[in-house]
Design a protein around this motif. Structure first.
Motif, PDB file in Angstrom:
ATOM      1  N   GLN A  15      37.042 -15.549 -34.876  1.00  0.00           N
ATOM      2  CA  GLN A  15      37.199 -14.099 -34.837  1.00  0.00           C
ATOM      3  C   GLN A  15      36.352 -13.496 -33.704  1.00  0.00           C
ATOM      4  OE1 GLN A  15      39.054 -11.856 -37.220  1.00  0.00           O
ATOM      5  NE2 GLN A  15      38.719 -10.726 -35.310  1.00  0.00           N
ATOM      6  N   LEU A  16      35.102 -13.960 -33.614  1.00  0.00           N
ATOM      7  CA  LEU A  16      34.198 -13.432 -32.586  1.00  0.00           C
ATOM      8  C   LEU A  16      34.712 -13.733 -31.183  1.00  0.00           C
ATOM      9  CD1 LEU A  16      30.486 -14.022 -33.704  1.00  0.00           C
ATOM     10  CD2 LEU A  16      31.688 -11.854 -33.409  1.00  0.00           C
ATOM     11  N   ASP A  19      37.344 -11.285 -30.614  1.00  0.00           N
ATOM     12  CA  ASP A  19      36.735  -9.963 -30.474  1.00  0.00           C
ATOM     13  C   ASP A  19      36.108  -9.800 -29.089  1.00  0.00           C
ATOM     14  OD1 ASP A  19      37.515  -9.475 -33.033  1.00  0.00           O
ATOM     15  OD2 ASP A  19      35.506  -9.486 -33.920  1.00  0.00           O
ATOM     16  N   ASP A  20      35.574 -10.895 -28.553  1.00  0.00           N
ATOM     17  CA  ASP A  20      34.970 -10.834 -27.227  1.00  0.00           C
ATOM     18  C   ASP A  20      36.009 -10.409 -26.188  1.00  0.00           C
ATOM     19  OD1 ASP A  20      32.554 -11.454 -25.509  1.00  0.00           O
ATOM     20  OD2 ASP A  20      34.081 -12.722 -24.560  1.00  0.00           O
ATOM     21  N   TYR A  23      36.924  -6.761 -26.775  1.00  0.00           N
ATOM     22  CA  TYR A  23      35.826  -5.889 -26.339  1.00  0.00           C
ATOM     23  C   TYR A  23      35.850  -5.694 -24.818  1.00  0.00           C
ATOM     24  CZ  TYR A  23      30.952  -4.701 -25.205  1.00  0.00           C
ATOM     25  OH  TYR A  23      29.823  -4.126 -24.699  1.00  0.00           O
ATOM     26  N   LEU A  55      30.628  -9.458 -25.637  1.00  0.00           N
ATOM     27  CA  LEU A  55      30.040  -8.981 -26.900  1.00  0.00           C
ATOM     28  C   LEU A  55      28.576  -9.391 -27.068  1.00  0.00           C
ATOM     29  CD1 LEU A  55      32.318  -9.351 -30.042  1.00  0.00           C
ATOM     30  CD2 LEU A  55      31.356  -7.278 -29.035  1.00  0.00           C
ATOM     31  N   ARG A 265      38.041  -6.172 -39.621  1.00  0.00           N
ATOM     32  CA  ARG A 265      37.724  -7.238 -38.645  1.00  0.00           C
ATOM     33  C   ARG A 265      38.787  -7.261 -37.562  1.00  0.00           C
ATOM     34  NH1 ARG A 265      37.227 -12.493 -41.798  1.00  0.00           N
ATOM     35  NH2 ARG A 265      37.707 -13.562 -39.868  1.00  0.00           N
ATOM     36  N   HIS A 269      33.448  -3.954 -34.166  1.00  0.00           N
ATOM     37  CA  HIS A 269      32.343  -4.899 -34.115  1.00  0.00           C
ATOM     38  C   HIS A 269      31.125  -4.232 -34.741  1.00  0.00           C
ATOM     39  CE1 HIS A 269      29.713  -8.073 -32.689  1.00  0.00           C
ATOM     40  NE2 HIS A 269      28.916  -7.161 -32.173  1.00  0.00           N
ATOM     41  N   GLU A 271      26.959  -4.076 -35.738  1.00  0.00           N
ATOM     42  CA  GLU A 271      25.595  -4.468 -35.380  1.00  0.00           C
ATOM     43  C   GLU A 271      24.622  -3.739 -36.301  1.00  0.00           C
ATOM     44  OE1 GLU A 271      24.384  -4.158 -31.040  1.00  0.00           O
ATOM     45  OE2 GLU A 271      26.139  -2.866 -31.156  1.00  0.00           O
ATOM     46  N   THR A 294      31.297  -0.570 -32.984  1.00  0.00           N
ATOM     47  CA  THR A 294      31.989  -0.452 -31.704  1.00  0.00           C
ATOM     48  C   THR A 294      33.477  -0.717 -31.924  1.00  0.00           C
ATOM     49  OG1 THR A 294      30.053  -1.138 -30.430  1.00  0.00           O
ATOM     50  CG2 THR A 294      32.198  -1.530 -29.411  1.00  0.00           C
ATOM     51  N   LEU A 296      37.147  -1.943 -30.982  1.00  0.00           N
ATOM     52  CA  LEU A 296      37.635  -3.044 -30.151  1.00  0.00           C
ATOM     53  C   LEU A 296      39.066  -2.818 -29.678  1.00  0.00           C
ATOM     54  CD1 LEU A 296      36.269  -6.038 -32.282  1.00  0.00           C
ATOM     55  CD2 LEU A 296      35.327  -5.138 -30.141  1.00  0.00           C
TER      56      LEU A 296
END
Ligand code: ZN
Length: 434
Positions: A15-16, A19-20, A23, A55, A265, A269, A271, A294, A296
């Motif tokens: 997923q990350l 997402d990168d 982003y 990210l 998701r 994002h 934090e 943030t 996406l």
């Protein structure tokens, strides 16, 4: 229990990685379309999307504050300088309640709205509600973003029964006659309803409702408060949470009640930061801080590192439901946080500790700070409402004071008040009175 959707159980690292990419594309879009972010990022020494990186480097970028957006609104652009879309691309405009003056507007394109509903449907679906069931809702959405959350119920294939706020009689009648399996309301209203029905001899525990979905304010995740709601309703209580400017319902809890999963998701994002210094806090199991979000995939008015003012506790341990990714439990609003001799005190945490003294107390509390602003000299006055029929007992007050000192490390001045003397709410409770 309904199986978690495939997207919700894919490895978080995958997923990350996705997402990168999202982003980086979102940043390029901001540089192209957002006068607000072009200026803000340039002032921070970031002249292009390439300069900003991916990210992993998002904590190096400046935070966005609601007030900052507000200042860019003009009669010609009532949305603010972060508006990136043409007016003709907008399909929906929500307003915030405008706690500090005029409302601010939240514009959405068709794609934004669809993403909101998708994320919301996942967040509410996490609770275990399933297609074919009935859900009664109690929000007066009107101009507010909550309206999009209601669209999520259709998406889930539920039969949605809106009854609105402020008519408890109508709500109870709908539960009685239409036999919904689920109800969605604020935790305050859910608590109010337990008392209201008990006073009128209506057996809420024997009703058709087996799931109570609470949202709109913190509290649904407080162990004592939740236990009280579950006992009163004879139902499973799970919570959901959104942030108006980012997405209507972003997080939702599963039946394991171990914090809210990120239903949005792929769209946002998350934090954590220290609300005092703005410094990043690693999103590790047990960490707590202010939630920063943030966008996406947003088009109308995307936000970068938006300060939500929600103070949350993070969970990253695996959840038995199979959903991956971070979970949060909201402790309270950063704005409600008090500082008693250097110790952070959340009114909702005070309520949770006081709740341990049930059934001798009603569970209602009111923190009454003496000084304006967050900084308070001890002892901090706390009114604690007694259970129905209980009389003032100085030993109980002392025991609550000692327990607050032990659990939350601050000195309280506990005043016991009779049952019914603190205000009940059909919407959101006020836990602080200045
Ligand atoms: Zn879970």
């Amino acid at each position: 229990m309904a199986a978690a959707h495939e997207i919700e159980t894919r490895p978080w690292a995958e997923q990350l990685a996705d997402d990168d990419g999202s982003y980086r594309a979102q940043l390029a879009y901001l540089f192209e379309r957002s006068p607000f972010y072009r200026g803000k990022l340039a002032a921070a020494g970031v002249g292009s999307a390439g300069d900003a990186g991916g990210l992993a480097r998002v904590p190096d970028l400046p935070l966005t504050d609601k007030e900052e957006l507000r200042r860019t609104r003009t009669p010609r652009n009532p949305f603010g300088a972060h508006l990136c879309a043409e007016r003709s691309e907008l399909v929906r405009v929500y307003s915030t309640s405008g706690t500090t003056g005029t409302p601010s507007y939240i514009p959405l394109t068709a794609g934004d709205l669809d993403n909101w509903v998708t994320g919301s449907a996942r967040s509410y679906g996490t609770s275990g509600v399933a297609a074919g069931e009935r859900i009664v809702s109690t929000y007066n959405a009107g101009p507010f973003a909550a309206g999009a959350a209601l669209d999520a119920f259709d998406r889930l294939g539920l039969c949605h029964i809106p009854v609105g706020t402020g008519n408890t009689e109508r709500l109870v009648r709908a539960i009685e006659l239409l036999e919904p399996e689920a109800a969605v309301l604020t935790p305050s209203y859910a608590a109010h309803l337990v008392e209201w029905t008990a006073e009128r001899g209506f057996d809420l525990r024997g009703s058709s409702v087996v799931r109570v979905l609470v949202a709109g304010e913190p509290g649904g995740g407080e162990a004592g408060f939740r236990a009280k709601l579950e006992a009163g309703w004879g139902a499973r209580v799970t919570e959901a949470m959104g942030v108006g400017d980012i997405g209507v319902s972003l997080w939702g809890e599963c039946e394991h009640q171990e914090g809210m999963h990120l239903g949005a998701r792929g769209f946002v994002h998350a934090e954590l930061i220290d609300p005092d210094t703005g410094g990043a806090i690693p999103f590790d199991d047990g960490a707590s801080g202010e939630l920063v979000l943030t966008h996406l995939h947003h088009r109308a008015a995307p936000l970068l590192r938006f300060r939500t003012r929600d103070h949350v506790e993070a969970r990253t341990s695996p959840c038995p439901c199979g959903r991956t990714g971070p979970r949060v439990r909201c402790i309270g609003r950063t704005d409600d946080m008090l500082l008693v001799r250097g110790v952070n005190v959340f009114p909702s945490a005070v309520r949770e500790v006081v709740g341990e003294f049930a059934p001798r107390v009603s569970g209602n509390v009111l923190v009454r700070p003496r000084a304006p602003g967050p900084k308070q000299d001890p002892p901090l006055p706390v009114s604690v409402e007694l259970a129905r029929g209980a009389s003032v007992d100085s030993e109980l007050a002392d025991a609550i004071r000692d327990r607050l000192r032990e659990a939350l490390a601050f000195q309280a001045e506990v005043k016991l008040v009779p049952w019914g003397s603190l205000t009940r709410s059909e919407y959101k409770s006020r836990l602080v009175e200045r």
